[in-house]
Write a protein that holds these residues in place. Structure first.
Motif, PDB file in Angstrom:
ATOM      1  N   MET A  25       0.848  -1.196   0.000  1.00  0.00           N
ATOM      2  CA  MET A  25       0.000   0.000   0.000  1.00  0.00           C
ATOM      3  C   MET A  25       0.880   1.242   0.000  1.00  0.00           C
ATOM      4  O   MET A  25       1.776   1.376   0.830  1.00  0.00           O
ATOM      5  N   ASN A  26       0.621   2.162  -0.961  1.00  0.00           N
ATOM      6  CA  ASN A  26       1.445   3.357  -1.020  1.00  0.00           C
ATOM      7  C   ASN A  26       1.010   4.372   0.035  1.00  0.00           C
ATOM      8  O   ASN A  26      -0.007   4.222   0.708  1.00  0.00           O
ATOM      9  N   ASN A  27       1.795   5.435   0.154  1.00  0.00           N
ATOM     10  CA  ASN A  27       1.557   6.403   1.211  1.00  0.00           C
ATOM     11  C   ASN A  27       0.203   7.104   1.089  1.00  0.00           C
ATOM     12  O   ASN A  27      -0.460   7.377   2.085  1.00  0.00           O
ATOM     13  N   LEU A  28      -0.200   7.411  -0.157  1.00  0.00           N
ATOM     14  CA  LEU A  28      -1.483   8.099  -0.337  1.00  0.00           C
ATOM     15  C   LEU A  28      -2.634   7.228   0.147  1.00  0.00           C
ATOM     16  O   LEU A  28      -3.585   7.734   0.762  1.00  0.00           O
ATOM     17  N   GLN A  29      -2.576   5.926  -0.109  1.00  0.00           N
ATOM     18  CA  GLN A  29      -3.635   5.035   0.354  1.00  0.00           C
ATOM     19  C   GLN A  29      -3.658   4.946   1.879  1.00  0.00           C
ATOM     20  O   GLN A  29      -4.726   4.921   2.495  1.00  0.00           O
ATOM     21  N   LYS A  30      -2.485   4.930   2.492  1.00  0.00           N
ATOM     22  CA  LYS A  30      -2.428   4.913   3.959  1.00  0.00           C
ATOM     23  C   LYS A  30      -3.015   6.190   4.540  1.00  0.00           C
ATOM     24  O   LYS A  30      -3.794   6.163   5.506  1.00  0.00           O
ATOM     25  N   ILE A  31      -2.669   7.322   3.936  1.00  0.00           N
ATOM     26  CA  ILE A  31      -3.198   8.603   4.408  1.00  0.00           C
ATOM     27  C   ILE A  31      -4.704   8.668   4.161  1.00  0.00           C
ATOM     28  O   ILE A  31      -5.462   9.204   4.976  1.00  0.00           O
ATOM     29  N   GLY A  32      -5.151   8.082   3.035  1.00  0.00           N
ATOM     30  CA  GLY A  32      -6.580   8.031   2.747  1.00  0.00           C
ATOM     31  C   GLY A  32      -7.342   7.236   3.791  1.00  0.00           C
ATOM     32  O   GLY A  32      -8.457   7.617   4.183  1.00  0.00           O
ATOM     33  N   CYS A  33      -6.758   6.110   4.245  1.00  0.00           N
ATOM     34  CA  CYS A  33      -7.376   5.315   5.324  1.00  0.00           C
ATOM     35  C   CYS A  33      -7.573   6.177   6.565  1.00  0.00           C
ATOM     36  O   CYS A  33      -8.660   6.192   7.175  1.00  0.00           O
ATOM     37  N   ILE A  34      -6.510   6.877   6.948  1.00  0.00           N
ATOM     38  CA  ILE A  34      -6.558   7.725   8.142  1.00  0.00           C
ATOM     39  C   ILE A  34      -7.584   8.835   7.967  1.00  0.00           C
ATOM     40  O   ILE A  34      -8.359   9.145   8.886  1.00  0.00           O
ATOM     41  N   ALA A  35      -7.612   9.433   6.766  1.00  0.00           N
ATOM     42  CA  ALA A  35      -8.553  10.520   6.497  1.00  0.00           C
ATOM     43  C   ALA A  35      -9.996  10.042   6.649  1.00  0.00           C
ATOM     44  O   ALA A  35     -10.829  10.735   7.235  1.00  0.00           O
ATOM     45  N   ALA A  36     -10.306   8.858   6.118  1.00  0.00           N
ATOM     46  CA  ALA A  36     -11.668   8.326   6.212  1.00  0.00           C
ATOM     47  C   ALA A  36     -12.070   8.120   7.672  1.00  0.00           C
ATOM     48  O   ALA A  36     -13.201   8.448   8.070  1.00  0.00           O
ATOM     49  N   LEU A  37     -11.170   7.597   8.471  1.00  0.00           N
ATOM     50  CA  LEU A  37     -11.470   7.363   9.886  1.00  0.00           C
ATOM     51  C   LEU A  37     -11.641   8.684  10.639  1.00  0.00           C
ATOM     52  O   LEU A  37     -12.498   8.792  11.534  1.00  0.00           O
ATOM     53  N   PHE A  38     -10.838   9.685  10.285  1.00  0.00           N
ATOM     54  CA  PHE A  38     -10.999  10.995  10.909  1.00  0.00           C
ATOM     55  C   PHE A  38     -12.326  11.638  10.524  1.00  0.00           C
ATOM     56  O   PHE A  38     -12.936  12.342  11.331  1.00  0.00           O
ATOM     57  N   GLU A  39     -12.773  11.418   9.278  1.00  0.00           N
ATOM     58  CA  GLU A  39     -14.068  11.945   8.859  1.00  0.00           C
ATOM     59  C   GLU A  39     -15.172  11.391   9.758  1.00  0.00           C
ATOM     60  O   GLU A  39     -16.058  12.127  10.214  1.00  0.00           O
TER      61      GLU A  39
END
Length: 214
Positions: free
Chosen positions: A1-15
């Motif tokens: 998993m690339n960095n953008l996908q990892k950050i996207g995971c975190i972003a979704a959970l923060f939402e």
């Protein structure tokens, strides 16, 4: 998993966390004196300006920033297999980002303007408060058409290319349709959309974390 996908995971959970925090704040802590006279309402807003400004900042602007990251991450994930749907979804996603952030800016600037005006002309301040609330609700508080279109198109794309769990996308279809239906000003539709988004964002974040980009 690339960095953008990892950050996207975190972003979704923060939402999801921001949604939950907003529900808790307005359900348990925000005690706006709706039945009081105008003077008491303005005193309440003045005394709670900082707290409400922070809530608006988090609920709209921070939410919008995380949403921008998530829109980009999901586009990257789906663009190779569903380019047209992914691009169309991203357009509505970015528009939603702009509307949400604009809502937060207007809410906070408007709150400050209302409080300042209330010291010299309470009647005009009351009118301005109604105008500000109407604009905020129209852009991103009570109208979720653009967000609904983003979720709906993503869910259609996900089902088409078999990306992420199917049940997640079926939930997304339902939430997206409810979001579009909020063009009719019924509070129940907005509440269903908001509660559904908590589940959808949480599930999406976990699914992105567990499912490598294909």
């Amino acid at each position: 998993m690339n960095n953008l996908q990892k950050i996207g995971c975190i972003a979704a959970l923060f939402e999801a966390a921001i949604y939950i925090s907003a529900f808790v704040f307005f359900g348990a802590f925000w005690d706006y004196p709706s039945s009081a006279d105008d003077a008491q309402k303005f005193i309440f807003l003045t005394n709670n300006q900082l707290m409400l400004s922070i809530v608006n900042l988090t609920m709209y602007i921070v939410f919008g920033l995380f949403l921008a990251v998530l829109v980009l991450a999901l586009h990257q994930r789906m663009k190779s297999k569903a380019p047209a749907l992914s691009q169309l979804a991203s357009i509505f996603g970015i528009i939603w980002v702009g509307l949400v952030i604009a809502s937060g800016m207007i809410a906070n600037i408007g709150l400050a303007a209302v409080i300042d005006l209330s010291t010299s002309n309470a009647e005009q301040a009351k009118t301005l408060l109604v105008v500000i609330n109407t604009i905020v609700e129209g852009l991103g508080g009570g109208n979720e058409v653009v967000g609904g279109l983003w979720v709906l198109l993503l869910s259609i794309a996900g089902l088409k290319i078999n990306e992420l769990p199917k049940l997640l996308h079926y939930l997304g279809l339902f939430i997206g349709l409810v979001g579009i239906l909020t063009i009719y000003p019924a509070e129940i539709l907005t509440e269903i959309f908001g509660l559904g988004q908590v589940i959808w964002f949480s599930w999406l974040g976990l699914a992105m974390l567990k499912t490598p980009q294909s």
